[in-house]
Structure formats: structure tokens, C-alpha cells
Motif scaffolding. Structure first.
Motif, PDB file in Angstrom:
ATOM      1  N   LYS A 114       0.815  -1.095   0.466  1.00  0.00           N
ATOM      2  CA  LYS A 114      -0.059   0.184   0.473  1.00  0.00           C
ATOM      3  C   LYS A 114       0.621   1.297   0.154  1.00  0.00           C
ATOM      4  CE  LYS A 114      -4.323  -1.897   1.841  1.00  0.00           C
ATOM      5  NZ  LYS A 114      -5.716  -0.705   2.642  1.00  0.00           N
ATOM      6  N   VAL A 120      -0.809  -0.211 -10.894  1.00  0.00           N
ATOM      7  CA  VAL A 120      -2.150   0.326  -9.804  1.00  0.00           C
ATOM      8  C   VAL A 120      -3.268   0.104  -9.992  1.00  0.00           C
ATOM      9  CG1 VAL A 120      -1.991   2.643  -9.115  1.00  0.00           C
ATOM     10  CG2 VAL A 120      -0.206   2.047 -10.091  1.00  0.00           C
ATOM     11  N   HIS A 121      -3.803   0.030  -8.532  1.00  0.00           N
ATOM     12  CA  HIS A 121      -4.815  -0.618  -8.952  1.00  0.00           C
ATOM     13  C   HIS A 121      -6.174  -0.306  -7.231  1.00  0.00           C
ATOM     14  CE1 HIS A 121      -4.891  -3.893  -5.570  1.00  0.00           C
ATOM     15  NE2 HIS A 121      -3.680  -4.171  -6.606  1.00  0.00           N
ATOM     16  N   ASP A 122      -6.970   0.039  -7.870  1.00  0.00           N
ATOM     17  CA  ASP A 122      -8.418   0.238  -6.071  1.00  0.00           C
ATOM     18  C   ASP A 122      -8.938  -0.733  -5.944  1.00  0.00           C
ATOM     19  OD1 ASP A 122     -10.013  -0.268  -8.248  1.00  0.00           O
ATOM     20  OD2 ASP A 122     -11.381   1.217  -8.702  1.00  0.00           O
ATOM     21  N   THR A 165      -0.228  -0.433  -5.458  1.00  0.00           N
ATOM     22  CA  THR A 165       1.133  -0.649  -6.347  1.00  0.00           C
ATOM     23  C   THR A 165       0.824  -2.158  -5.422  1.00  0.00           C
ATOM     24  OG1 THR A 165       1.721   1.234  -6.041  1.00  0.00           O
ATOM     25  CG2 THR A 165       3.088  -0.594  -7.121  1.00  0.00           C
ATOM     26  N   SER A 217     -11.121  -3.350 -16.190  1.00  0.00           N
ATOM     27  CA  SER A 217     -10.483  -2.049 -17.000  1.00  0.00           C
ATOM     28  C   SER A 217     -10.648  -1.957 -18.309  1.00  0.00           C
ATOM     29  CB  SER A 217      -9.249  -2.312 -16.126  1.00  0.00           C
ATOM     30  OG  SER A 217      -8.821  -2.464 -15.069  1.00  0.00           O
ATOM     31  N   LEU A 257      -5.872   0.762 -12.876  1.00  0.00           N
ATOM     32  CA  LEU A 257      -5.859   2.429 -13.629  1.00  0.00           C
ATOM     33  C   LEU A 257      -4.207   2.289 -14.248  1.00  0.00           C
ATOM     34  CD1 LEU A 257      -6.365   4.464 -10.032  1.00  0.00           C
ATOM     35  CD2 LEU A 257      -7.684   3.678 -12.039  1.00  0.00           C
ATOM     36  N   ASN A 304      -6.791   7.924  -2.758  1.00  0.00           N
ATOM     37  CA  ASN A 304      -7.929   7.223  -3.269  1.00  0.00           C
ATOM     38  C   ASN A 304      -7.863   5.482  -2.685  1.00  0.00           C
ATOM     39  OD1 ASN A 304      -9.426   9.299  -4.655  1.00  0.00           O
ATOM     40  ND2 ASN A 304      -9.480   8.100  -6.535  1.00  0.00           N
ATOM     41  N   ASN A 305      -6.141   5.510  -1.673  1.00  0.00           N
ATOM     42  CA  ASN A 305      -6.170   4.132  -1.153  1.00  0.00           C
ATOM     43  C   ASN A 305      -5.863   4.078  -2.339  1.00  0.00           C
ATOM     44  OD1 ASN A 305      -6.047   5.250   1.541  1.00  0.00           O
ATOM     45  ND2 ASN A 305      -8.243   4.413   1.763  1.00  0.00           N
ATOM     46  N   LEU A 306      -4.975   3.784  -3.167  1.00  0.00           N
ATOM     47  CA  LEU A 306      -4.786   3.026  -4.112  1.00  0.00           C
ATOM     48  C   LEU A 306      -3.425   2.298  -3.698  1.00  0.00           C
ATOM     49  CD1 LEU A 306      -4.638   5.583  -7.768  1.00  0.00           C
ATOM     50  CD2 LEU A 306      -6.464   3.927  -6.867  1.00  0.00           C
ATOM     51  N   TRP A 355      -0.094   7.851 -13.786  1.00  0.00           N
ATOM     52  CA  TRP A 355       0.140   6.927 -13.443  1.00  0.00           C
ATOM     53  C   TRP A 355       1.383   6.230 -13.531  1.00  0.00           C
ATOM     54  CZ3 TRP A 355      -0.604   7.003  -8.280  1.00  0.00           C
ATOM     55  CH2 TRP A 355      -1.452   7.750  -8.593  1.00  0.00           C
TER      56      TRP A 355
END
Length: 184
Positions: free
Chosen positions: A5, A72-74, A15, A34, A79, A11-13, A106
Motif C-alpha cells: 500500500k 496500480v489498482h483500487d 501498487t 478495466s 489504473l 483514494n487508497n490505491l 500512473w
């Protein structure tokens, strides 16, 4: 799977890096949710879509000279991601196989991460340069933001067209031992 993290934006993305079959399956699952990833418009307004080639599983991915796949994602969608391979031929090099982003900087963050990794670990990895190839010549100015050593633009190798499309090789020298090829 390995997840780090980071406070990239509020947004608390997350990796994440693909390191085993579970993390590769996670990446592939998020890739399906996606739809806008690897699609966009060139500065001239022409729509494009980057082909995403996936391996059957992590073992198959490893057989393709895989080094790193960072995304990188949520938690629900990706993303941006970057896929990197290592080759021991031609002086030893790290090759950026794919970089895709849905925007927001990103892709740039991942590019900087890979360039820093290549510079820091070039001796350990046995590489003398980092490279990527692009058929979208409008991206050359973007890649120049990362201060490559060379950008070589040539007719697409192996093309039998009367007027072949152009391709660009973007190269970052990591060692004085880097071979200096004439791409023409």
C-alpha cells in the motif's frame, strides 16, 4: 500475493507486483474489469488500443523472459501497469514490454520506478541498457521526459511495404559497456 500500500493519492490505491500464480490471476481478473485501460487518443486525435498479450499462468509468463509486472489498482480495476522483460543477448538489456495507463500520471510513476530499478540493479541483473520500442511515434516526446540516452527512429524492421511504417527505439544507457548499435 505481494501487495504494497502506498499513499499515491487519497483514494487508497494499491501498487501490486506479480510474483506468483495467485498474484498473476489477480492481475488478470482486474484486467477484465478495466475496459478503458490501454485505450486512448493520440495528440492528433486518432484512437488507439494497445494489444494486451496474456500468458496462461505464471509459469508460462516466466518462460517469456518475464522480470516484473507492476500494477496500480483500487481493488476493482487497474489504473496502470508496466510489464518488463530481461534479455541476456545484445549486451544484456531490460525491455519495457508494455506500459498502459488510464491517465492520472500512473504510467509515468511506473516508468520512473522501472528506470530507477534498472539503474540501481544493472550489475546484479547483468544488463547494460534499458529499452522500449514504440510504433506510435507521437509518444516519443512523452518518453523523452525520462531522459533517454538515444531515440532511434527507423522503418519498421522486416516490413515488406513499399513505404513501411516507422518505429522508434528508446534507449537508456546503464553501463559504459552498452553496445552502440547502428539501427539503420
Amino acid at each position: 500475493f505481494k501487495t504494497q500500500k502506498q499513499n499515491l493519492i487519497p483514494n487508497n490505491l494499491i501498487t501490486s507486483e506479480v510474483i506468483d500464480d495467485a498474484s498473476y490471476q489477480h492481475f488478470k481478473t482486474l484486467l477484465q474489469t478495466s475496459p478503458g485501460l490501454c485505450k486512448g487518443k493520440t495528440p492528433a486525435g486518432k484512437a488507439y488500443k494497445v494489444h494486451i498479450a496474456l500468458s496462461r499462468d505464471f509459469a508460462a509468463l516466466k518462460k517469456t523472459n518475464h522480470y516484473k509486472l507492476i500494477y496500480v489498482h483500487d481493488g476493482t480495476r487497474i489504473l496502470a501497469y508496466i510489464s518488463v522483460k530481461l534479455y541476456k543477448r545484445d549486451g544484456g538489456f531490460m525491455f519495457i514490454h508494455k506500459v498502459c495507463s488510464s491517465g492520472g500520471g500512473w504510467g509515468t510513476k511506473l516508468m520512473k520506478m522501472i528506470i530507477a530499478d534498472a539503474k540501481k540493479n544493472n550489475e546484479k541483473l547483468g544488463i547494460t541498457y534499458l529499452s522500449l520500442t514504440t510504433h506510435n511515434l507521437e509518444l516519443i516526446d512523452y518518453y523523452k521526459l525520462f531522459k533517454p540516452t538515444r531515440v532511434v527512429e527507423i522503418a519498421s524492421p522486416g516490413s515488406k511495404a513499399i513505404k513501411p511504417k516507422r518505429v522508434a527505439y528508446v534507449i537508456w544507457q546503464l553501463s559504459p559497456d552498452m553496445p552502440w548499435y547502428d539501427y539503420k
